[in-house]
Scaffold this active site. Structure first.
Site, PDB file in Angstrom:
ATOM      1  N   TYR A  46       1.032  -1.605   0.046  1.00 17.33           N
ATOM      2  CA  TYR A  46       0.137   0.128   0.255  1.00 17.33           C
ATOM      3  C   TYR A  46       1.081   1.223   0.142  1.00 17.33           C
ATOM      4  O   TYR A  46       0.082   2.431  -0.078  1.00 17.33           O
ATOM      5  CB  TYR A  46      -1.002   0.353   0.949  1.00 17.33           C
ATOM      6  CG  TYR A  46      -2.455  -0.668   1.173  1.00 17.33           C
ATOM      7  CD1 TYR A  46      -2.035  -1.929   0.540  1.00 17.33           C
ATOM      8  CD2 TYR A  46      -2.626  -1.467   2.049  1.00 17.33           C
ATOM      9  CE1 TYR A  46      -3.204  -2.632   0.008  1.00 17.33           C
ATOM     10  CE2 TYR A  46      -4.055  -1.898   2.488  1.00 17.33           C
ATOM     11  CZ  TYR A  46      -3.835  -2.793   1.231  1.00 17.33           C
ATOM     12  OH  TYR A  46      -5.255  -3.792   1.205  1.00 17.33           O
TER      13      TYR A  46
ATOM     14  N   LYS B 236       3.107 -14.872   1.739  1.00 21.36           N
ATOM     15  CA  LYS B 236       2.826 -16.106  -0.148  1.00 21.36           C
ATOM     16  C   LYS B 236       4.192 -16.451  -0.329  1.00 21.36           C
ATOM     17  O   LYS B 236       4.294 -15.833  -1.643  1.00 21.36           O
ATOM     18  CB  LYS B 236       1.947 -14.784  -0.983  1.00 21.36           C
ATOM     19  CG  LYS B 236       1.756 -16.019  -1.680  1.00 21.36           C
ATOM     20  CD  LYS B 236       0.375 -16.468  -2.194  1.00 21.36           C
ATOM     21  CE  LYS B 236       0.099 -17.242  -3.385  1.00 21.36           C
ATOM     22  NZ  LYS B 236      -1.023 -18.846  -3.390  1.00 21.36           N
TER      23      LYS B 236
ATOM     24  N   ASP C  20      -3.522 -18.090   0.862  1.00 24.20           N
ATOM     25  CA  ASP C  20      -4.651 -18.338   0.294  1.00 24.20           C
ATOM     26  C   ASP C  20      -5.230 -20.035   1.346  1.00 24.20           C
ATOM     27  O   ASP C  20      -6.675 -19.549   1.586  1.00 24.20           O
ATOM     28  CB  ASP C  20      -4.758 -19.252  -0.497  1.00 24.20           C
ATOM     29  CG  ASP C  20      -3.169 -19.737  -1.591  1.00 24.20           C
ATOM     30  OD1 ASP C  20      -2.637 -19.405  -0.806  1.00 24.20           O
ATOM     31  OD2 ASP C  20      -3.009 -20.456  -1.899  1.00 24.20           O
TER      32      ASP C  20
ATOM     33  N   ASP D  23      -5.638  -6.255   5.691  1.00 22.08           N
ATOM     34  CA  ASP D  23      -6.791  -5.798   5.555  1.00 22.08           C
ATOM     35  C   ASP D  23      -7.760  -6.873   4.985  1.00 22.08           C
ATOM     36  O   ASP D  23      -8.950  -6.689   5.400  1.00 22.08           O
ATOM     37  CB  ASP D  23      -6.345  -5.230   4.202  1.00 22.08           C
ATOM     38  CG  ASP D  23      -8.078  -4.413   4.016  1.00 22.08           C
ATOM     39  OD1 ASP D  23      -8.522  -3.859   4.268  1.00 22.08           O
ATOM     40  OD2 ASP D  23      -7.162  -3.150   2.728  1.00 22.08           O
TER      41      ASP D  23
ATOM     42  N   ASP E 241     -10.734  -8.993   7.859  1.00 21.89           N
ATOM     43  CA  ASP E 241     -12.533  -7.645   7.660  1.00 21.89           C
ATOM     44  C   ASP E 241     -13.485  -9.245   7.110  1.00 21.89           C
ATOM     45  O   ASP E 241     -14.349  -9.628   7.733  1.00 21.89           O
ATOM     46  CB  ASP E 241     -12.466  -7.234   5.446  1.00 21.89           C
ATOM     47  CG  ASP E 241     -12.632  -6.037   6.042  1.00 21.89           C
ATOM     48  OD1 ASP E 241     -12.224  -5.855   7.273  1.00 21.89           O
ATOM     49  OD2 ASP E 241     -13.092  -5.782   5.191  1.00 21.89           O
TER      50      ASP E 241
END
Ligand code: NAD
Length: 359
Positions: free
Chosen positions: A141, A191, A223, A247, A251
């Protein structure tokens, strides 16, 4: 020494829910919590008053405070502002950046009384208690270079996923210490089969592990972590991950609990200074109606007591009071179900306060 607390009600339901949380804070002061509480403007309300979502006065107060309690910012009134630097969310981002709040703590707790509200089967989520530790000021980000540009006759969008070893180490330490205080299990999500930056992430977590011998460290690809969160979420205690994966996963985990109005969060810097806020937004659709759920904000006060003010007993007391009120069947409209009694924002505040005093 008296510590300063800054309350920033913000926009929409922000003032209604922080008013209830402030009453609990005052009850803690009456029980000896040595803090000085002041208020400030942030977000749309700050823009309306000063033409700036993060006025200099608010930033100064925030820097001087040990902890900030924030309601929420934003709303349709300000979505039309063409100057993006004046949008309410810039107030939040500015606070995070200026205070260096790199460690985001996002608990996902399902109160047994509310297990029916989850989209998953109650037995999968009842008693769920996960803490997601998300790196908040680095990663893709913020990485440079970034942009959209013309290359070989077509437009190309690009971002940079970058973490330094020291950035990984400091969020790793937050997570290991968190695991030590909880169930002593830490799952680091990466990852590493594809991304070099997360190979480094994994290496740093492994390097830190011997310093925390009581914590069992495991690794999971993002994943798989997403799958496991909806398959068997109770396997997790503390999860640590970078900004983007955190993030998304936080959620998803929040939704497991079925009630966004119940979830607090914390963002901390290296000195333990923190900003505490509910996970939900300013809910403009119900603002001013006196029906918003204040519990996420009240529980944010509990997190503040635990992580910035070193008052775990008062934190426990608030959390127990919330549990007791739920046991009594009181609910705001967002978490109401058959057989419960729907109450207003203020009445929920009254009930938590009464339970807090009675414990
Ligand atoms: P939201 O979380 O504000 O609302 C989503 C839904 O949940 C709405 O139906 C709302 O009524 C309900 N809801 C949320 N909190 C509730 C509560 N405490 N009690 C009862 N019901 C509640 O998300 P949104 O609608 O996507 O965003 C609204 C505004 O909030 C936008 O301007 C957005 O930018 C802003 N926002 C701010 C923050 C923040 O301040 N940290 C976070 C997310 C969104």
């Amino acid at each position: 020494m008296t510590q300063k607390i800054l309350v920033l009600p913000g926009d929409g339901i922000g003032p209604e829910i922080t008013a209830q949380a402030s009453r609990i804070l005052a009850a803690c002061q009456a029980r000896g919590l040595d803090v000085e509480v002041e208020e400030g403007l942030v977000g749309g309300s700050a823009y309306d008053a000063h033409g700036d979502p993060l006025p200099a006065e608010t930033l100064e107060k925030a820097k001087a405070a040990r902890a900030i309690l924030l309601g929420a910012v934003g709303g349709p009134k300000w979505d039309i502002l063409e100057d993006l630097t004046k949008r309410p969310e810039k107030g939040l981002l500015g606070l995070r950046k200026n205070l260096g709040l790199f460690g985001n703590l996002r608990p996902a707790i399902t109160y047994p009384q509310l297990a029916d509200a989850s989209s998953l089967k109650p037995e999968l989520v009842a008693g769920l208690d996960i803490m997601i530790v998300r790196e908040l000021t680095g990663g893709i980000y913020f990485g440079q270079p970034r942009g959209i540009e013309e290359r070989n006759g077509e437009r190309v969008g690009f971002n940079t996923y970058v973490y330094t070893e020291s950035e990984i180490e400091r969020i790793g330490r937050v997570a290991f210490e968190m695991a030590q205080k909880r169930g002593k299990k830490l799952c680091s999500v990466d990852k590493a089969n594809v991304l070099e930056v997360t190979i480094l992430w994994r290496e740093v977590m492994e390097r830190l592990a011997p310093e925390y011998p009581d914590v069992e460290l495991s690794h999971m690809y993002v994943d798989n972590a997403a799958m496991q969160l909806v398959r068997a979420p109770k396997q997790f205690d503390v999860m640590v991950t970078g900004n983007m994966f955190g993030d998304i996963l936080s959620d998803a985990a929040a939704m497991l609990t079925g009630s966004i109005g119940m979830l607090p969060s914390a963002s901390l810097n290296e000195s333990g200074q923190g900003m505490y806020e509910p996970c939900h937004g300013s809910a403009p659709d119900i603002a001013g109606q006196g029906i918003a759920n204040p519990l996420a904000t009240i529980l944010s006060v509990a997190m503040m007591l635990r992580y910035s003010l070193d008052e775990p007993m008062l934190a426990n007391r608030i959390e127990e009071a919330v549990g007791k009120v739920l046991d009594e069947g009181l609910r705001t409209a967002d978490i109401a179900s058959a057989g419960t009694r729907t109450v207003s924002t203020a009445a929920m505040g009254d009930a938590v306060l009464a339970a807090f005093e009675a414990l």
